[in-house]
Design a protein around this motif. Sequence first.
Motif, PDB file in Angstrom:
ATOM      1  N   TRP A  12       0.850  -1.186   0.000  1.00  0.00           N
ATOM      2  CA  TRP A  12       0.000   0.000   0.000  1.00  0.00           C
ATOM      3  C   TRP A  12       0.881   1.230   0.000  1.00  0.00           C
ATOM      4  CZ3 TRP A  12      -0.092  -3.442   4.189  1.00  0.00           C
ATOM      5  CH2 TRP A  12       0.579  -3.033   5.324  1.00  0.00           C
ATOM      6  N   SER A  13       0.294   2.337  -0.363  1.00  0.00           N
ATOM      7  CA  SER A  13       1.024   3.606  -0.411  1.00  0.00           C
ATOM      8  C   SER A  13       0.650   4.455   0.794  1.00  0.00           C
ATOM      9  CB  SER A  13       0.683   4.369  -1.687  1.00  0.00           C
ATOM     10  OG  SER A  13       1.063   3.633  -2.813  1.00  0.00           O
ATOM     11  N   GLY A  14       1.545   5.348   1.115  1.00  0.00           N
ATOM     12  CA  GLY A  14       1.287   6.281   2.196  1.00  0.00           C
ATOM     13  C   GLY A  14       0.694   7.570   1.660  1.00  0.00           C
ATOM     14  N   PRO A  15       0.746   8.614   2.473  1.00  0.00           N
ATOM     15  CA  PRO A  15       0.229   9.904   2.023  1.00  0.00           C
ATOM     16  C   PRO A  15       0.895  10.346   0.717  1.00  0.00           C
ATOM     17  CG  PRO A  15       0.770   9.964   4.351  1.00  0.00           C
ATOM     18  CD  PRO A  15       1.274   8.656   3.821  1.00  0.00           C
ATOM     19  N   GLU A  16       0.102  10.937  -0.126  1.00  0.00           N
ATOM     20  CA  GLU A  16       0.576  11.462  -1.404  1.00  0.00           C
ATOM     21  C   GLU A  16       1.120  10.365  -2.321  1.00  0.00           C
ATOM     22  OE1 GLU A  16       3.304  14.586  -0.439  1.00  0.00           O
ATOM     23  OE2 GLU A  16       1.855  15.577   0.853  1.00  0.00           O
ATOM     24  N   GLY A  17       0.708   9.108  -2.089  1.00  0.00           N
ATOM     25  CA  GLY A  17       1.122   8.012  -2.955  1.00  0.00           C
ATOM     26  C   GLY A  17       2.551   7.545  -2.760  1.00  0.00           C
ATOM     27  N   LYS A  18       3.189   7.989  -1.697  1.00  0.00           N
ATOM     28  CA  LYS A  18       4.580   7.592  -1.447  1.00  0.00           C
ATOM     29  C   LYS A  18       4.629   6.153  -0.940  1.00  0.00           C
ATOM     30  CE  LYS A  18       6.204  12.223  -0.593  1.00  0.00           C
ATOM     31  NZ  LYS A  18       6.887  13.126   0.319  1.00  0.00           N
ATOM     32  N   PRO A  19       5.698   5.408  -1.313  1.00  0.00           N
ATOM     33  CA  PRO A  19       5.808   4.012  -0.868  1.00  0.00           C
ATOM     34  C   PRO A  19       5.979   3.910   0.643  1.00  0.00           C
ATOM     35  CG  PRO A  19       7.770   4.685  -2.087  1.00  0.00           C
ATOM     36  CD  PRO A  19       6.815   5.829  -2.137  1.00  0.00           C
ATOM     37  N   CYS A  20       5.481   2.809   1.192  1.00  0.00           N
ATOM     38  CA  CYS A  20       5.636   2.506   2.617  1.00  0.00           C
ATOM     39  C   CYS A  20       6.548   1.295   2.747  1.00  0.00           C
ATOM     40  CB  CYS A  20       4.287   2.169   3.241  1.00  0.00           C
ATOM     41  SG  CYS A  20       3.153   3.540   3.328  1.00  0.00           S
ATOM     42  N   TYR A  21       7.376   1.309   3.759  1.00  0.00           N
ATOM     43  CA  TYR A  21       8.321   0.223   4.002  1.00  0.00           C
ATOM     44  C   TYR A  21       8.177  -0.287   5.425  1.00  0.00           C
ATOM     45  CZ  TYR A  21      10.527   1.840  -0.280  1.00  0.00           C
ATOM     46  OH  TYR A  21      10.769   2.192  -1.580  1.00  0.00           O
ATOM     47  N   LEU A  22       8.527  -1.548   5.621  1.00  0.00           N
ATOM     48  CA  LEU A  22       8.496  -2.174   6.932  1.00  0.00           C
ATOM     49  C   LEU A  22       9.901  -2.605   7.317  1.00  0.00           C
ATOM     50  CD1 LEU A  22       6.936  -3.408   9.335  1.00  0.00           C
ATOM     51  CD2 LEU A  22       6.668  -5.481   7.947  1.00  0.00           C
ATOM     52  N   SER A  23      10.282  -2.255   8.522  1.00  0.00           N
ATOM     53  CA  SER A  23      11.554  -2.684   9.080  1.00  0.00           C
ATOM     54  C   SER A  23      11.250  -3.531  10.308  1.00  0.00           C
ATOM     55  CB  SER A  23      12.400  -1.466   9.470  1.00  0.00           C
ATOM     56  OG  SER A  23      13.589  -1.883  10.110  1.00  0.00           O
ATOM     57  N   THR A  24      11.555  -4.820  10.227  1.00  0.00           N
ATOM     58  CA  THR A  24      11.274  -5.710  11.346  1.00  0.00           C
ATOM     59  C   THR A  24      12.174  -6.933  11.285  1.00  0.00           C
ATOM     60  OG1 THR A  24       9.571  -6.984  12.494  1.00  0.00           O
ATOM     61  CG2 THR A  24       9.439  -6.933  10.104  1.00  0.00           C
ATOM     62  N   ASP A  25      12.430  -7.494  12.438  1.00  0.00           N
ATOM     63  CA  ASP A  25      13.144  -8.766  12.519  1.00  0.00           C
ATOM     64  C   ASP A  25      12.166  -9.933  12.554  1.00  0.00           C
ATOM     65  OD1 ASP A  25      15.693  -7.675  12.565  1.00  0.00           O
ATOM     66  OD2 ASP A  25      15.692  -7.444  14.746  1.00  0.00           O
ATOM     67  N   ASP A  26      10.878  -9.637  12.729  1.00  0.00           N
ATOM     68  CA  ASP A  26       9.854 -10.664  12.887  1.00  0.00           C
ATOM     69  C   ASP A  26       9.059 -10.809  11.602  1.00  0.00           C
ATOM     70  OD1 ASP A  26       7.977 -12.454  13.744  1.00  0.00           O
ATOM     71  OD2 ASP A  26       7.075 -11.131  15.249  1.00  0.00           O
ATOM     72  N   GLN A  27       9.480 -11.750  10.733  1.00  0.00           N
ATOM     73  CA  GLN A  27       8.799 -11.960   9.461  1.00  0.00           C
ATOM     74  C   GLN A  27       7.402 -12.545   9.652  1.00  0.00           C
ATOM     75  OE1 GLN A  27      10.011 -10.722   6.644  1.00  0.00           O
ATOM     76  NE2 GLN A  27      11.706  -9.983   7.886  1.00  0.00           N
ATOM     77  N   GLY A  28       7.095 -13.037  10.845  1.00  0.00           N
ATOM     78  CA  GLY A  28       5.773 -13.569  11.143  1.00  0.00           C
ATOM     79  C   GLY A  28       4.946 -12.616  11.984  1.00  0.00           C
TER      80      GLY A  28
END
Length: 101
Positions: A12-28
């Motif tokens: 999904w995109s964030g405000p103004e269509g900007k990409p969103c990213y996830l930073s996590t060590d927990d893939q589940g």
Amino acid sequence: MTAPNELRLLPWSGPEGKPCYLSTDDQGGYMSRLADNIEAAQLETAALLLEMASQSLDDEDAEPIELCRLGHDLAGALKDVLRVAVSRGHLLTAGEPRRID
């Protein structure tokens, strides 16, 4: 936390269509599972639209407005599928061992 080059592009995109990213060590974790479920729904939608397009294009009586709407829906689905492909491609390369030349 994951390294900056291992951020997951979310479906999904964030405000103004900007990409969103996830930073996590927990893939589940919750956000990873949510992203997986949304990606699965996006891919399923694209497959259904492709099937509809095949049928509609074979139908000589298809209304132009229906074909136009289908074209818009296909373009949106293709955008989603490309985002999933980029995200999963990045996840694949992030998990590969680095070559030392």
